[in-house]
Scaffold this active site. Structure first.
Site, PDB file in Angstrom:
ATOM      1  N   GLU A  41      30.341  45.247  39.413  1.00  0.00           N
ATOM      2  CA  GLU A  41      31.460  46.046  39.914  1.00  0.00           C
ATOM      3  C   GLU A  41      31.202  47.514  39.585  1.00  0.00           C
ATOM      4  OE1 GLU A  41      35.214  43.336  40.313  1.00  0.00           O
ATOM      5  OE2 GLU A  41      35.303  44.473  38.460  1.00  0.00           O
ATOM      6  N   ASN A  83      41.285  38.965  41.235  1.00  0.00           N
ATOM      7  CA  ASN A  83      41.688  39.510  39.932  1.00  0.00           C
ATOM      8  C   ASN A  83      42.990  40.279  40.152  1.00  0.00           C
ATOM      9  OD1 ASN A  83      42.005  40.727  37.486  1.00  0.00           O
ATOM     10  ND2 ASN A  83      40.202  42.062  37.638  1.00  0.00           N
ATOM     11  N   TRP A  84      44.075  39.663  39.715  1.00  0.00           N
ATOM     12  CA  TRP A  84      45.387  40.268  39.962  1.00  0.00           C
ATOM     13  C   TRP A  84      45.683  41.440  39.025  1.00  0.00           C
ATOM     14  CZ3 TRP A  84      49.234  35.556  40.845  1.00  0.00           C
ATOM     15  CH2 TRP A  84      49.012  35.034  42.122  1.00  0.00           C
ATOM     16  N   LYS A  85      44.839  41.613  37.997  1.00  0.00           N
ATOM     17  CA  LYS A  85      45.070  42.700  37.016  1.00  0.00           C
ATOM     18  C   LYS A  85      46.507  42.586  36.483  1.00  0.00           C
ATOM     19  CE  LYS A  85      41.410  45.199  39.265  1.00  0.00           C
ATOM     20  NZ  LYS A  85      40.807  46.478  39.631  1.00  0.00           N
ATOM     21  N   GLY A  98      40.041  42.633  43.817  1.00  0.00           N
ATOM     22  CA  GLY A  98      41.224  43.173  43.149  1.00  0.00           C
ATOM     23  C   GLY A  98      42.384  43.293  44.116  1.00  0.00           C
ATOM     24  N   SER A 126      36.681  47.253  45.864  1.00  0.00           N
ATOM     25  CA  SER A 126      37.296  47.521  47.178  1.00  0.00           C
ATOM     26  C   SER A 126      36.910  46.502  48.245  1.00  0.00           C
ATOM     27  CB  SER A 126      36.943  48.933  47.670  1.00  0.00           C
ATOM     28  OG  SER A 126      37.384  49.898  46.749  1.00  0.00           O
ATOM     29  N   HIS A 180      35.608  43.453  31.809  1.00  0.00           N
ATOM     30  CA  HIS A 180      35.977  44.228  33.008  1.00  0.00           C
ATOM     31  C   HIS A 180      35.965  45.720  32.667  1.00  0.00           C
ATOM     32  CE1 HIS A 180      38.282  45.814  36.354  1.00  0.00           C
ATOM     33  NE2 HIS A 180      37.951  44.705  37.000  1.00  0.00           N
TER      34      HIS A 180
END
Ligand code: 13P
Length: 257
Positions: free
Chosen positions: A166, A10-12, A234, A213, A96
């Site tokens: 998450e 997930n590159w955000k 992430g 993490s 999310h």
């Protein structure tokens, strides 16, 4: 059910430019092809999806990070599931915690899941509690998230859904974040399966990913001891070398099992 581990980056809201996004994507794609025992995807910002989806392959799919709850019309800034589907984007994260922090409720997320399923997209539903202090209240919190986010979703649609647990307190960008353990994940996975089985009246097996993490040092623990069906990664997915290490770890686990 696909028994391959599912690893999604997930590159955000990263990276800063299309050129960087393409370079990162192609570095991952080049290596991902070597690891056949794992399904790998990148959840990228909308604006990069058209270009990245041209580069996608059997070894690396592209996913959205969000979709609109609505079909079409006066919804400025939104992107619908029909639009994504028309571009052959089959996957999206929904709910999310970073979107929940902007005000998305379980009911709203429920509408988004229905919207995704309407065009046969595969949602990755994110759940997770904000804090872990004393007591077991977090179990009830996640139960409510699942019950409300999946309300009215028929059992037959569950095969298209993945859940990502998450815990917000373990996400790298959370201030003073702490590492979750494989045992934390394992407890929650068993609990999520019980919640789903109670909701649907029969045992149901929806893949449950871990996110928070994840890096190349702790990935194996979540996948092996924790029994995660995959990982939602992430920060470590922004460094191709780290992300590819995680992919190779997941591949080796499936290959040896
Ligand atoms: P980090 O891996 O940076 O903690 O992010 C987790 C996450 O939110 C993935 O969706």
């Amino acid at each position: 059910m696909n028994t391959k581990k599912l690893i999604i980056g997930n590159w955000k809201m990263n990276p800063k430019t299309l050129a960087l996004a393409k370079a990162q994507f192609s570095a991952i794609k080049k290596e991902a092809g070597k690891y056949k025992m794992v399904s790998v995807g990148i959840s990228a910002p909308y604006i990069f999806l058209p270009e990245l989806s041209k580069m996608a392959s059997a070894s690396l799919f592209v996913s959205a990070q969000n979709i609109s709850s609505e079909k079409e019309g006066a919804h400025t800034g939104e992107v619908s599931s029909d639009m994504l589907s028309s571009m052959k984007i089959r996957n999206t994260i929904i709910g999310h915690s970073e979107r929940r922090a902007l005000g998305e409720t379980n009911d709203f997320i429920n509408k988004k899941i229905k919207s995704a399923l309407r065009t046969k997209m595969n949602p990755v539903l994110c759940v997770g509690e904000l804090e872990r202090d004393s007591g077991m209240w977090y179990l009830g919190f996640v139960k409510t998230q699942i019950e409300e986010c999946l309300a009215g979703i028929p059992k037959a649609s569950l095969k298209n859904i993945v859940i990502a647990y998450e815990p917000v307190w373990a996400i790298s960008s959370t201030e003073n974040h702490r590492e979750a353990t494989p045992a934390d994940f394992q407890e929650m996975k068993i609990y999520i399966q019980k919640v789903l089985s109670d909701m649907y009246g029969t045992p149901v097996h929806v893949p449950v990913l871990y996110g928070g993490s994840v890096d190349e040092k702790n990935a194996k623990g979540f996948l092996v001891e924790g029994g995660a069906d995959g990982l939602l990664v992430g920060r470590s997915s922004l460094t191709p070398k780290k992300f590819v290490s995680i992919i190779s770890i997941a591949h080796a686990i499936n290959q040896n099992s």
